[in-house]
Scaffold this motif. Structure first.
Motif, PDB file in Angstrom:
ATOM      1  N   TYR A  29       0.836  -1.209   0.000  1.00 45.90           N
ATOM      2  CA  TYR A  29       0.000   0.000   0.000  1.00 45.90           C
ATOM      3  C   TYR A  29       0.869   1.256   0.000  1.00 45.90           C
ATOM      4  O   TYR A  29       0.546   2.251  -0.651  1.00 45.90           O
ATOM      5  N   GLN A  32       2.245   1.688  -3.501  1.00 47.56           N
ATOM      6  CA  GLN A  32       1.157   2.091  -4.384  1.00 47.56           C
ATOM      7  C   GLN A  32       0.857   3.584  -4.183  1.00 47.56           C
ATOM      8  O   GLN A  32       0.618   4.316  -5.146  1.00 47.56           O
ATOM      9  N   GLY A  33       0.893   4.017  -2.934  1.00 43.96           N
ATOM     10  CA  GLY A  33       0.685   5.429  -2.638  1.00 43.96           C
ATOM     11  C   GLY A  33       1.756   6.309  -3.251  1.00 43.96           C
ATOM     12  O   GLY A  33       1.473   7.399  -3.746  1.00 43.96           O
ATOM     13  N   GLY A  35       3.347   5.709  -5.998  1.00 43.03           N
ATOM     14  CA  GLY A  35       3.037   5.785  -7.421  1.00 43.03           C
ATOM     15  C   GLY A  35       1.940   6.792  -7.707  1.00 43.03           C
ATOM     16  O   GLY A  35       2.053   7.605  -8.638  1.00 43.03           O
ATOM     17  N   HIS A  36       0.884   6.756  -6.904  1.00 38.45           N
ATOM     18  CA  HIS A  36      -0.205   7.723  -7.097  1.00 38.45           C
ATOM     19  C   HIS A  36       0.277   9.153  -6.850  1.00 38.45           C
ATOM     20  O   HIS A  36      -0.091  10.073  -7.577  1.00 38.45           O
ATOM     21  N   TYR A  37       1.116   9.320  -5.836  1.00 37.95           N
ATOM     22  CA  TYR A  37       1.645  10.652  -5.528  1.00 37.95           C
ATOM     23  C   TYR A  37       2.483  11.180  -6.687  1.00 37.95           C
ATOM     24  O   TYR A  37       2.390  12.356  -7.052  1.00 37.95           O
ATOM     25  N   LEU A  39       2.147  10.492  -9.757  1.00 41.89           N
ATOM     26  CA  LEU A  39       1.264  10.829 -10.871  1.00 41.89           C
ATOM     27  C   LEU A  39       0.377  12.038 -10.579  1.00 41.89           C
ATOM     28  O   LEU A  39      -0.393  12.464 -11.436  1.00 41.89           O
ATOM     29  N   HIS A  41      -1.951  12.141  -8.153  1.00 41.34           N
ATOM     30  CA  HIS A  41      -3.235  11.724  -7.573  1.00 41.34           C
ATOM     31  C   HIS A  41      -3.115  11.708  -6.053  1.00 41.34           C
ATOM     32  O   HIS A  41      -2.954  10.651  -5.436  1.00 41.34           O
ATOM     33  N   LYS A  42      -3.187  12.876  -5.462  1.00 40.39           N
ATOM     34  CA  LYS A  42      -2.934  12.987  -4.021  1.00 40.39           C
ATOM     35  C   LYS A  42      -4.010  12.324  -3.170  1.00 40.39           C
ATOM     36  O   LYS A  42      -3.700  11.751  -2.132  1.00 40.39           O
ATOM     37  N   ARG A  44      -5.753   9.644  -3.938  1.00 46.41           N
ATOM     38  CA  ARG A  44      -5.512   8.203  -3.996  1.00 46.41           C
ATOM     39  C   ARG A  44      -4.296   7.823  -3.170  1.00 46.41           C
ATOM     40  O   ARG A  44      -4.283   6.791  -2.506  1.00 46.41           O
ATOM     41  N   ALA A  45      -3.256   8.657  -3.222  1.00 44.15           N
ATOM     42  CA  ALA A  45      -2.058   8.403  -2.422  1.00 44.15           C
ATOM     43  C   ALA A  45      -2.403   8.412  -0.937  1.00 44.15           C
ATOM     44  O   ALA A  45      -1.978   7.527  -0.185  1.00 44.15           O
ATOM     45  N   CYS A  48      -4.147   5.203   0.023  1.00 44.02           N
ATOM     46  CA  CYS A  48      -3.223   4.064   0.108  1.00 44.02           C
ATOM     47  C   CYS A  48      -2.382   4.123   1.383  1.00 44.02           C
ATOM     48  O   CYS A  48      -2.156   3.102   2.038  1.00 44.02           O
TER      49      CYS A  48
END
Length: 70
Positions: A29, A32-33, A35-37, A39, A41-42, A44-45, A48
Motif C-alpha cells: 500500500y 502504491q501510494g 506511485g499515485h503521488y 502521478l 493523484h494525491k 488516492r495516495a 493508500c
C-alpha cells in the motif's frame, strides 16, 4: 539423531522467516501510494497510505508521507 536434508532445512527456514501478510500488505500500500503521488493523484495516495497504516500502524514512512501531504 536424524540428519537434515537440504529440502527439510529449506522448508524449515521458509516457515520460520516468512514475512507476515500485514507487513507485505503495508509495504504494498505504501508503494502504491508513492506511485499515485508521483502521478499527481494525491487523494488516492492518501487513501493508500491510510490503508498501509491500518495494516501496520508503525509504518513510519506511510505516516510521514501522510503527514507531509496534509
Amino acid at each position: 539423531v536424524v540428519p537434515f536434508s537440504s529440502r527439510m532445512v529449506g522448508e524449515f527456514c521458509f516457515t520460520i522467516y516468512r514475512p507476515y501478510e500485514r507487513d507485505v500488505n503495508s509495504s504494498a500500500y505504501y508503494l502504491q501510494g508513492l506511485g499515485h503521488y508521483a502521478l499527481g493523484h494525491k487523494a488516492r495516495a492518501r487513501r493508500c497510505w491510510r490503508k498501509a497504516l491500518k495494516e501496520r500502524n508503525d509504518n513510519l514512512w506511510a505516516a510521514w508521507r501522510l503527514g507531509e501531504l496534509k
